[in-house]
Enzyme design. Structure first.
Site, PDB file in Angstrom:
ATOM      1  N   ARG A   1       2.939  20.170   6.048  1.00  0.00           N
ATOM      2  CA  ARG A   1       4.014  19.229   6.619  1.00  0.00           C
ATOM      3  C   ARG A   1       4.792  19.943   7.642  1.00  0.00           C
ATOM      4  NH1 ARG A   1       7.281  16.368   4.673  1.00  0.00           N
ATOM      5  NH2 ARG A   1       6.461  14.373   5.781  1.00  0.00           N
TER       6      ARG A   1
ATOM      7  N   TYR B   1       4.552  18.611  11.336  1.00  0.00           N
ATOM      8  CA  TYR B   1       5.648  17.645  11.976  1.00  0.00           C
ATOM      9  C   TYR B   1       6.994  18.204  11.713  1.00  0.00           C
ATOM     10  CZ  TYR B   1       1.938  14.863   9.367  1.00  0.00           C
ATOM     11  OH  TYR B   1       0.625  14.463   8.831  1.00  0.00           O
TER      12      TYR B   1
ATOM     13  N   GLY C   1       2.194   4.923  -0.540  1.00  0.00           N
ATOM     14  CA  GLY C   1       1.434   6.315  -0.948  1.00  0.00           C
ATOM     15  C   GLY C   1       2.691   7.282  -1.117  1.00  0.00           C
TER      16      GLY C   1
ATOM     17  N   TYR D   1       1.120  13.994   0.599  1.00  0.00           N
ATOM     18  CA  TYR D   1       0.359  14.893   1.798  1.00  0.00           C
ATOM     19  C   TYR D   1       0.786  16.399   1.364  1.00  0.00           C
ATOM     20  CZ  TYR D   1       0.708  10.115   2.949  1.00  0.00           C
ATOM     21  OH  TYR D   1       0.627   8.419   3.112  1.00  0.00           O
TER      22      TYR D   1
ATOM     23  N   CYS E   1      -1.926  33.852   9.513  1.00  0.00           N
ATOM     24  CA  CYS E   1      -1.688  34.406  10.873  1.00  0.00           C
ATOM     25  C   CYS E   1      -1.483  33.473  12.088  1.00  0.00           C
ATOM     26  CB  CYS E   1      -2.948  35.368  11.343  1.00  0.00           C
ATOM     27  SG  CYS E   1      -3.144  36.544  10.059  1.00  0.00           S
ATOM     28  N   GLU E   2      -0.206  32.831  12.061  1.00  0.00           N
ATOM     29  CA  GLU E   2       0.084  31.714  13.056  1.00  0.00           C
ATOM     30  C   GLU E   2       1.541  31.975  13.045  1.00  0.00           C
ATOM     31  OE1 GLU E   2      -1.585  29.302  14.534  1.00  0.00           O
ATOM     32  OE2 GLU E   2      -3.730  29.469  13.804  1.00  0.00           O
TER      33      GLU E   2
ATOM     34  N   GLU F   1       1.040  -1.203   0.259  1.00  0.00           N
ATOM     35  CA  GLU F   1      -0.194   0.094   0.029  1.00  0.00           C
ATOM     36  C   GLU F   1       0.878   1.210  -0.050  1.00  0.00           C
ATOM     37  OE1 GLU F   1      -1.952  -0.418   3.564  1.00  0.00           O
ATOM     38  OE2 GLU F   1      -3.156  -2.161   3.265  1.00  0.00           O
TER      39      GLU F   1
HETATM   40  N1  LLP Z   1      -1.600   2.235   4.377  1.00  0.00           N
HETATM   41  C1  LLP Z   1      -2.257   2.678   5.552  1.00  0.00           C
HETATM   42  C2  LLP Z   1      -3.004   1.825   6.159  1.00  0.00           C
HETATM   43  C3  LLP Z   1      -1.694   3.948   6.043  1.00  0.00           C
HETATM   44  O1  LLP Z   1      -2.200   4.332   7.113  1.00  0.00           O
HETATM   45  C4  LLP Z   1      -0.699   4.816   5.056  1.00  0.00           C
HETATM   46  C5  LLP Z   1      -0.352   6.155   5.642  1.00  0.00           C
HETATM   47  C6  LLP Z   1      -0.340   4.306   3.964  1.00  0.00           C
HETATM   48  C7  LLP Z   1      -0.799   3.113   3.697  1.00  0.00           C
HETATM   49  C8  LLP Z   1       0.719   4.831   2.992  1.00  0.00           C
HETATM   50  O2  LLP Z   1       1.869   5.257   3.828  1.00  0.00           O
HETATM   51  P1  LLP Z   1       2.987   5.921   2.850  1.00  0.00           P
HETATM   52  O3  LLP Z   1       3.597   4.928   1.820  1.00  0.00           O
HETATM   53  O4  LLP Z   1       2.638   7.112   2.469  1.00  0.00           O
HETATM   54  O5  LLP Z   1       4.035   6.189   3.959  1.00  0.00           O
HETATM   55  N2  LLP Z   1       0.745  13.177   6.537  1.00  0.00           N
HETATM   56  C9  LLP Z   1       1.904  12.430   6.942  1.00  0.00           C
HETATM   57  C10 LLP Z   1       1.815  10.983   6.382  1.00  0.00           C
HETATM   58  C11 LLP Z   1       0.569  10.003   7.031  1.00  0.00           C
HETATM   59  C12 LLP Z   1       0.752   8.587   6.602  1.00  0.00           C
HETATM   60  C13 LLP Z   1      -0.722   8.017   7.178  1.00  0.00           C
HETATM   61  N3  LLP Z   1      -0.755   6.686   6.569  1.00  0.00           N
HETATM   62  C14 LLP Z   1       3.005  12.990   6.308  1.00  0.00           C
HETATM   63  O6  LLP Z   1       2.767  14.094   5.416  1.00  0.00           O
HETATM   64  O7  LLP Z   1       4.115  12.654   6.432  1.00  0.00           O
END
Ligand code: LLP
Length: 426
Positions: free
Chosen positions: A321, A325, A284, A379, A351-352, A282
């Site tokens: 981000r 983070y 992303g 993201y 304004c932050e 999975e």
């Molecule tokens: N599968 C599940 C169940 C997940 O919760 C996530 C991401 C992924 C796959 C994909 O993960 P990736 O390959 O993208 O690392 N907003 C944060 C990242 C949050 C990730 C949430 N879950 C950032 O900008 O760093």
């Protein structure tokens, strides 16, 4: 100056930053700023090592679309044969609107509503990654009321430390995600006993922006132990879903070699006698981050005693981000210019005090110049908000020399569509 991530699709040519075959400044002149610009070629290039490592064995790569859910991005991955990992009914509708295949879509997430489950059955999703015992009961109830059977995997929390930012680490015990490793066999037993459910797999996702192979290998061993324990109960586990999480290069990280990592995982799976199972991932971020930049225009330079500020037209609402983070992302000029670089905090108009995009960056810049925030394809837009009543940015997809506006800039009127004034006499 920050170095560019090692992506041939986003590069400098004669002092100008190019996204595919088009200069970032030309994109900005045509579509305005702030602007997300993506290289379709870079997305496909990021997918290729997954495909190479899994070629010749039964597999499904489900793009975790939360990273970037623009329809043209989904279309790109659907056309490349991917399925999708979704976490809401909204994401499911996007998959369908983009021409994605519901039968290759897995429904993850720990708070699925009954309505979302019903819609997923109607669309014919591949299966559900179930995150709690309570969810199992509800899913069973919804399935039986529709006369359907849900193919399910349990998302197991393997209790390994992904060694990443605490907000994006998900595989540890104290985490809200998944089913505790030591409860998993009992929950599988429960799943097998409930009507309307068919156990088909096991799933885990240990975190995001992971740059170390160790946690993946540890999680795999624990998953395979579980699979053996579950099958000893007479249940069949057809697929192993190893989640996403592979990190990218924002500044000086050394990302994992995706192909090498998967080959290592596969070798271990084969060595332990699990090679007949279908493999699922999975990913992303690793598919889209480095394929995108956020182009922004310098509004004002604001020198000061303690700090110099470079005020740009993109802000935390466009790219959350850094504020959320404390993420460090590369910031480079769209056109290199002569002049002495100065140290700036690159900040937006919101304004932050938390509204910053980069701190202590050496930049030679002037008002009217454009900057690009690198590796912003994941993201970025998917987490954008309307804070400060700021309309969201436009998105453009570049394929070679062609740029397609794949999301129009939001209009201010759209921001309060659906709001009403209180009734007043008359
Ligand atoms: N599968 C599940 C169940 C997940 O919760 C996530 C991401 C992924 C796959 C994909 O993960 P990736 O390959 O993208 O690392 N907003 C944060 C990242 C949050 C990730 C949430 N879950 C950032 O900008 O760093």
């Amino acid at each position: 100056m920050n170095t560019l991530p090692g992506d041939p699709h986003i590069h400098y040519r004669e002092g100008r930053l190019f996204i595919g075959g088009i200069a970032a400044d030309d994109l900005a002149a045509r579509f305005g700023t702030p602007l997300y610009a993506y290289s379709r070629g870079a997305m496909l290039a990021a997918l290729a090592p997954y495909q190479r490592a899994l070629a010749g064995r039964e597999h499904l790569i489900c793009y975790a679309m939360k990273a970037n859910s623009n329809l043209a991005v989904l279309q790109t991955f659907a056309e490349a044969g991917c399925g999708f990992d979704i976490v809401s009914g909204g994401e499911l509708e996007r998959v369908l609107a983009a021409g994605g295949d519901a039968a290759k879509t897995v429904f993850s997430g720990l708070g699925k509503t009954r309505a979302e489950m019903r819609r997923a059955f109607e669309a014919g999703v591949h299966g559900f990654n179930v995150e709690s015992e309570a969810e199992l009961e509800v899913l069973s109830d919804v399935a039986t009321s529709l006369g359907k059977t849900a193919s399910i995997s349990l998302r197991v929390n393997p209790d390994v430390d992904a060694k990443t930012h605490p907000y994006i680490s998900t595989g540890l015990k104290g985490n809200k995600f998944g089913i505790a490793h030591d409860r998993a066999v009992a929950v599988y037993r429960r799943a097998a006993a409930l009507p309307g459910l068919e156990v088909v797999g096991i799933d885990c996702h240990i975190g995001s922006q992971i740059t170390d192979a160790g946690p993946y290998l540890d999680a795999l061993e624990r998953m395979l132990d579980l699979v053996e324990a579950v099958e000893a109960e007479g249940l069949r586990i057809r697929h192993l879903d190893l989640g996403g999480g592979i990190g990218v290069r924002y500044t000086d990280e050394t990302p994992l070699d995706v192909e090498a990592l998967i080959r290592r995982l596969v070798a271990r799976i084969d060595a332990r006698g699990h090679g007949h199972r279908r493999l699922m991932f999975e990913p992303g971020r690793s598919l889209v981050a480095e394929a995108g930049v956020l182009i922004t225009e310098v509004l004002y330079l604001k020198p000061g005693d303690a700090k110099n500020f470079c005020v740009v037209d993109a802000a935390m609402n466009d790219l959350m981000r850094p504020a959320m983070y404390q993420a460090t992302m590369g910031i480079v000029p769209c056109t290199l210019r002569d002049g002495e670089p100065l140290r700036y905090d690159v900040v937006g108009p919101v304004c932050e005090s938390g509204d910053w995009l980069g701190r202590d960056r050496m930049l030679a810049a002037a008002a009217g110049d454009r900057l690009a925030i690198l590796a912003a394809g994941a993201y970025g837009m998917s987490m954008a908000s309307n804070y400060n009543s700021r309309a969201r940015a436009a998105e453009v997809m570049v394929e070679g020399e062609r740029a397609t506006l794949v999301r129009e800039r939001e209009s201010v009127a759209e921001l309060f569509r659906g709001e009403t004034l209180l009734p007043r006499g008359g």
